[in-house]
Design a protein around this motif. Structure first.
Motif, PDB file in Angstrom:
ATOM      1  N   THR A  44      -5.664   0.142 -15.781  1.00 25.92           N
ATOM      2  CA  THR A  44      -4.655   1.189 -15.991  1.00 25.92           C
ATOM      3  C   THR A  44      -5.086   2.538 -15.426  1.00 25.92           C
ATOM      4  OG1 THR A  44      -5.513   1.487 -18.230  1.00 25.92           O
ATOM      5  CG2 THR A  44      -3.573   0.090 -17.987  1.00 25.92           C
ATOM      6  N   ALA A  45      -6.385   2.803 -15.412  1.00 19.77           N
ATOM      7  CA  ALA A  45      -6.876   4.064 -14.841  1.00 19.77           C
ATOM      8  C   ALA A  45      -6.601   4.097 -13.342  1.00 19.77           C
ATOM      9  CB  ALA A  45      -8.366   4.230 -15.120  1.00 19.77           C
ATOM     10  N   TYR A  46      -6.833   2.984 -12.678  1.00 18.05           N
ATOM     11  CA  TYR A  46      -6.560   2.881 -11.244  1.00 18.05           C
ATOM     12  C   TYR A  46      -5.071   3.054 -10.975  1.00 18.05           C
ATOM     13  CZ  TYR A  46      -5.616   0.493  -6.812  1.00 18.05           C
ATOM     14  OH  TYR A  46      -5.134   0.165  -5.564  1.00 18.05           O
ATOM     15  N   LEU A  47      -4.228   2.393 -11.778  1.00 19.23           N
ATOM     16  CA  LEU A  47      -2.778   2.504 -11.578  1.00 19.23           C
ATOM     17  C   LEU A  47      -2.283   3.919 -11.846  1.00 19.23           C
ATOM     18  CD1 LEU A  47      -1.397  -0.857 -12.991  1.00 19.23           C
ATOM     19  CD2 LEU A  47      -1.605  -0.160 -10.603  1.00 19.23           C
ATOM     20  N   ALA A  48      -2.923   4.643 -12.763  1.00 21.96           N
ATOM     21  CA  ALA A  48      -2.546   6.037 -13.029  1.00 21.96           C
ATOM     22  C   ALA A  48      -2.819   6.902 -11.804  1.00 21.96           C
ATOM     23  CB  ALA A  48      -3.308   6.567 -14.240  1.00 21.96           C
ATOM     24  N   LEU A  49      -3.950   6.677 -11.145  1.00 19.76           N
ATOM     25  CA  LEU A  49      -4.265   7.413  -9.912  1.00 19.76           C
ATOM     26  C   LEU A  49      -3.289   7.055  -8.807  1.00 19.76           C
ATOM     27  CD1 LEU A  49      -8.175   7.124  -9.863  1.00 19.76           C
ATOM     28  CD2 LEU A  49      -6.823   9.190 -10.266  1.00 19.76           C
ATOM     29  N   LEU A  50      -2.950   5.761  -8.713  1.00 19.86           N
ATOM     30  CA  LEU A  50      -1.993   5.302  -7.716  1.00 19.86           C
ATOM     31  C   LEU A  50      -0.624   5.923  -7.968  1.00 19.86           C
ATOM     32  CD1 LEU A  50      -2.521   3.323  -5.384  1.00 19.86           C
ATOM     33  CD2 LEU A  50      -1.533   1.512  -6.794  1.00 19.86           C
TER      34      LEU A  50
ATOM     35  N   ARG B 297      -0.574   9.527  -6.799  1.00 20.70           N
ATOM     36  CA  ARG B 297      -0.512   9.606  -5.336  1.00 20.70           C
ATOM     37  C   ARG B 297       0.872   9.237  -4.819  1.00 20.70           C
ATOM     38  NH1 ARG B 297      -4.343   5.648  -2.571  1.00 20.70           N
ATOM     39  NH2 ARG B 297      -2.625   4.574  -1.590  1.00 20.70           N
ATOM     40  N   TYR B 298       1.461   8.154  -5.349  1.00 18.73           N
ATOM     41  CA  TYR B 298       2.762   7.694  -4.858  1.00 18.73           C
ATOM     42  C   TYR B 298       3.894   8.640  -5.259  1.00 18.73           C
ATOM     43  CZ  TYR B 298       0.803   3.197  -3.328  1.00 18.73           C
ATOM     44  OH  TYR B 298       0.095   2.209  -2.686  1.00 18.73           O
ATOM     45  N   HIS B 299       3.785   9.254  -6.431  1.00 20.96           N
ATOM     46  CA  HIS B 299       4.796  10.248  -6.824  1.00 20.96           C
ATOM     47  C   HIS B 299       4.750  11.441  -5.870  1.00 20.96           C
ATOM     48  CE1 HIS B 299       6.824   8.980 -10.512  1.00 20.96           C
ATOM     49  NE2 HIS B 299       5.703   8.349 -10.839  1.00 20.96           N
ATOM     50  N   ARG B 300       3.545  11.855  -5.501  1.00 19.41           N
ATOM     51  CA  ARG B 300       3.395  12.974  -4.569  1.00 19.41           C
ATOM     52  C   ARG B 300       3.985  12.606  -3.196  1.00 19.41           C
ATOM     53  NH1 ARG B 300      -1.548  13.912  -5.818  1.00 19.41           N
ATOM     54  NH2 ARG B 300      -2.488  12.643  -4.197  1.00 19.41           N
ATOM     55  N   GLU B 301       3.708  11.392  -2.729  1.00 22.09           N
ATOM     56  CA  GLU B 301       4.241  10.937  -1.439  1.00 22.09           C
ATOM     57  C   GLU B 301       5.765  10.853  -1.484  1.00 22.09           C
ATOM     58  OE1 GLU B 301       2.398   7.316  -0.096  1.00 22.09           O
ATOM     59  OE2 GLU B 301       0.380   8.142  -0.306  1.00 22.09           O
ATOM     60  N   ARG B 302       6.302  10.402  -2.623  1.00 21.54           N
ATOM     61  CA  ARG B 302       7.758  10.298  -2.751  1.00 21.54           C
ATOM     62  C   ARG B 302       8.407  11.682  -2.713  1.00 21.54           C
ATOM     63  NH1 ARG B 302      10.471   8.104  -8.187  1.00 21.54           N
ATOM     64  NH2 ARG B 302       9.736  10.164  -8.799  1.00 21.54           N
ATOM     65  N   GLU B 303       7.790  12.655  -3.370  1.00 19.65           N
ATOM     66  CA  GLU B 303       8.325  14.024  -3.354  1.00 19.65           C
ATOM     67  C   GLU B 303       8.313  14.609  -1.935  1.00 19.65           C
ATOM     68  OE1 GLU B 303       6.020  16.201  -6.202  1.00 19.65           O
ATOM     69  OE2 GLU B 303       6.697  14.933  -7.861  1.00 19.65           O
ATOM     70  N   GLN B 304       7.252  14.332  -1.188  1.00 20.04           N
ATOM     71  CA  GLN B 304       7.174  14.806   0.187  1.00 20.04           C
ATOM     72  C   GLN B 304       8.261  14.170   1.047  1.00 20.04           C
ATOM     73  OE1 GLN B 304       3.107  13.773   1.095  1.00 20.04           O
ATOM     74  NE2 GLN B 304       2.264  15.635   0.157  1.00 20.04           N
ATOM     75  N   LEU B 305       8.499  12.888   0.820  1.00 22.08           N
ATOM     76  CA  LEU B 305       9.571  12.191   1.552  1.00 22.08           C
ATOM     77  C   LEU B 305      10.933  12.777   1.210  1.00 22.08           C
ATOM     78  CD1 LEU B 305       8.632   8.412   1.514  1.00 22.08           C
ATOM     79  CD2 LEU B 305       9.284   9.732   3.517  1.00 22.08           C
ATOM     80  N   GLU B 306      11.160  13.041  -0.080  1.00 25.42           N
ATOM     81  CA  GLU B 306      12.427  13.649  -0.506  1.00 25.42           C
ATOM     82  C   GLU B 306      12.682  14.946   0.245  1.00 25.42           C
ATOM     83  OE1 GLU B 306      12.352  14.291  -4.701  1.00 25.42           O
ATOM     84  OE2 GLU B 306      12.797  12.210  -5.197  1.00 25.42           O
ATOM     85  N   GLU B 307      11.677  15.814   0.278  1.00 32.37           N
ATOM     86  CA  GLU B 307      11.829  17.107   0.952  1.00 32.37           C
ATOM     87  C   GLU B 307      12.149  16.927   2.430  1.00 32.37           C
ATOM     88  OE1 GLU B 307      12.049  20.052  -0.535  1.00 32.37           O
ATOM     89  OE2 GLU B 307      11.874  18.910  -2.396  1.00 32.37           O
TER      90      GLU B 307
ATOM     91  N   GLU C 165      11.463   4.103   3.523  1.00 33.13           N
ATOM     92  CA  GLU C 165      10.129   4.327   2.939  1.00 33.13           C
ATOM     93  C   GLU C 165      10.256   4.885   1.519  1.00 33.13           C
ATOM     94  OE1 GLU C 165       5.882   6.524   4.013  1.00 33.13           O
ATOM     95  OE2 GLU C 165       7.590   6.766   5.362  1.00 33.13           O
ATOM     96  N   TYR C 166      11.210   5.793   1.322  1.00 31.31           N
ATOM     97  CA  TYR C 166      11.465   6.360  -0.008  1.00 31.31           C
ATOM     98  C   TYR C 166      11.831   5.241  -0.991  1.00 31.31           C
ATOM     99  CZ  TYR C 166      14.020   8.639  -3.792  1.00 31.31           C
ATOM    100  OH  TYR C 166      14.463   9.023  -5.028  1.00 31.31           O
ATOM    101  N   ARG C 167      12.689   4.339  -0.549  1.00 37.96           N
ATOM    102  CA  ARG C 167      13.114   3.243  -1.425  1.00 37.96           C
ATOM    103  C   ARG C 167      11.950   2.319  -1.776  1.00 37.96           C
ATOM    104  NH1 ARG C 167      19.012   1.164   0.768  1.00 37.96           N
ATOM    105  NH2 ARG C 167      20.234   2.859  -0.137  1.00 37.96           N
ATOM    106  N   GLU C 168      11.064   2.077  -0.812  1.00 34.22           N
ATOM    107  CA  GLU C 168       9.891   1.255  -1.095  1.00 34.22           C
ATOM    108  C   GLU C 168       9.049   1.900  -2.195  1.00 34.22           C
ATOM    109  OE1 GLU C 168       5.654  -0.262   0.824  1.00 34.22           O
ATOM    110  OE2 GLU C 168       6.874   1.174   1.914  1.00 34.22           O
ATOM    111  N   LEU C 169       8.785   3.200  -2.034  1.00 34.43           N
ATOM    112  CA  LEU C 169       7.998   3.922  -3.038  1.00 34.43           C
ATOM    113  C   LEU C 169       8.687   3.916  -4.397  1.00 34.43           C
ATOM    114  CD1 LEU C 169       6.608   6.984  -1.080  1.00 34.43           C
ATOM    115  CD2 LEU C 169       5.266   5.421  -2.479  1.00 34.43           C
TER     116      LEU C 169
ATOM    117  N   LYS D 165      10.776   1.755  -5.643  1.00 36.54           N
ATOM    118  CA  LYS D 165      10.720   0.437  -6.274  1.00 36.54           C
ATOM    119  C   LYS D 165       9.318   0.150  -6.805  1.00 36.54           C
ATOM    120  CE  LYS D 165      11.622  -4.435  -5.746  1.00 36.54           C
ATOM    121  NZ  LYS D 165      12.124  -5.527  -4.943  1.00 36.54           N
ATOM    122  N   LEU D 166       8.301   0.469  -6.020  1.00 35.76           N
ATOM    123  CA  LEU D 166       6.925   0.216  -6.459  1.00 35.76           C
ATOM    124  C   LEU D 166       6.600   1.013  -7.717  1.00 35.76           C
ATOM    125  CD1 LEU D 166       4.992   0.203  -3.057  1.00 35.76           C
ATOM    126  CD2 LEU D 166       5.726  -1.761  -4.410  1.00 35.76           C
ATOM    127  N   LEU D 167       7.058   2.257  -7.760  1.00 38.39           N
ATOM    128  CA  LEU D 167       6.790   3.100  -8.927  1.00 38.39           C
ATOM    129  C   LEU D 167       7.529   2.603 -10.164  1.00 38.39           C
ATOM    130  CD1 LEU D 167       6.837   6.597  -7.206  1.00 38.39           C
ATOM    131  CD2 LEU D 167       4.914   5.648  -8.502  1.00 38.39           C
TER     132      LEU D 167
END
Length: 201
Positions: free
Chosen positions: A12-18, A21-31, A94-98, A100-102
């Motif tokens: 769970t610690a690893y998934l929290a870091l992931l 990271r993925y939330h940050r990438e998704r926000e960048q994609l949104e912008e 790419e946004y949709r992939e992120l 769904k994974l999240l």
């Protein structure tokens, strides 16, 4: 039954870091998508997305399928056909992939664990037409492995110290069952010696 009751250990610690990271990438994609569209809109609304792609940006004019209600389809397979026409399409995919994974895995799986951090999926022998093992709540076999981001999720499933995880598959199970039922000696010999159907024909 033992596999279900013992459960599968999740890092769970690893998934929290992931997740971070993925939330940050998704926000960048949104912008970036908003900049390409010229204004913010609801990325999860097929109608608003269709308006941006087909009316504002004039992508794929006259192409593509429509839904039962007459709305222009923004399904993944339809968007892939338009990917070369504008960068926004690739960014939306790419946004949709992120997304769904999240929502399906990274942010959801940790909430499904017990006090020891184990997932207790249900494994069923009769859940598929082919007779292959399937799992539910969660469906661990659907965690994607073809993309780098998806494969990273699999690394969050771990074995405790002193143990290993084993992935097994029934190779050509339908053909093997048919060979034994038909008492086809040649096929039985191939399968029992570790071969496959390609070496049998």
């Amino acid at each position: 039954d033992r596999m279900e009751s013992r459960g599968i250990l999740l890092d769970t610690a690893y998934l929290a870091l992931l997740s971070e990271r993925y939330h940050r990438e998704r926000e960048q994609l949104e912008e970036r998508i908003y900049a390409e569209a010229g204004a913010p809109f609801n990325l999860n609304s097929p109608k608003q997305l269709g308006d941006v792609l087909f009316d504002t940006l004039k992508i794929g004019t006259g192409k593509g399928k429509r839904t039962a209600t007459g709305q222009r389809s923004t399904r993944e397979d339809e968007l892939r056909k338009l990917a070369g026409e504008h960068r926004i399409v690739a960014d939306i995919l790419e946004y949709r992939e992120l997304q769904k994974l999240l929502s399906t895995y990274i942010d959801n799986l940790p909430h499904m664990t017990d006090a020891e951090g184990r997932l207790h999926a249900r494994f069923m022998q009769t859940g598929t037409v082919t007779g292959r093992m399937s799992s539910q709540a969660p469906n661990l076999q659907n965690i994607p492995i073809k993309t780098t981001r998806g494969a990273a999720i699999r690394r969050g499933i771990m074995a405790p110290k002193g143990h290993v995880l084993v992935a097994a598959d029934y190779s050509q199970i339908e053909l093997r069952v048919a060979a034994f039922l038909a008492q086809d000696e040649k096929l039985i010999e191939v399968f029992t010696s570790g071969g496959d159907v390609h070496t049998a024909v």
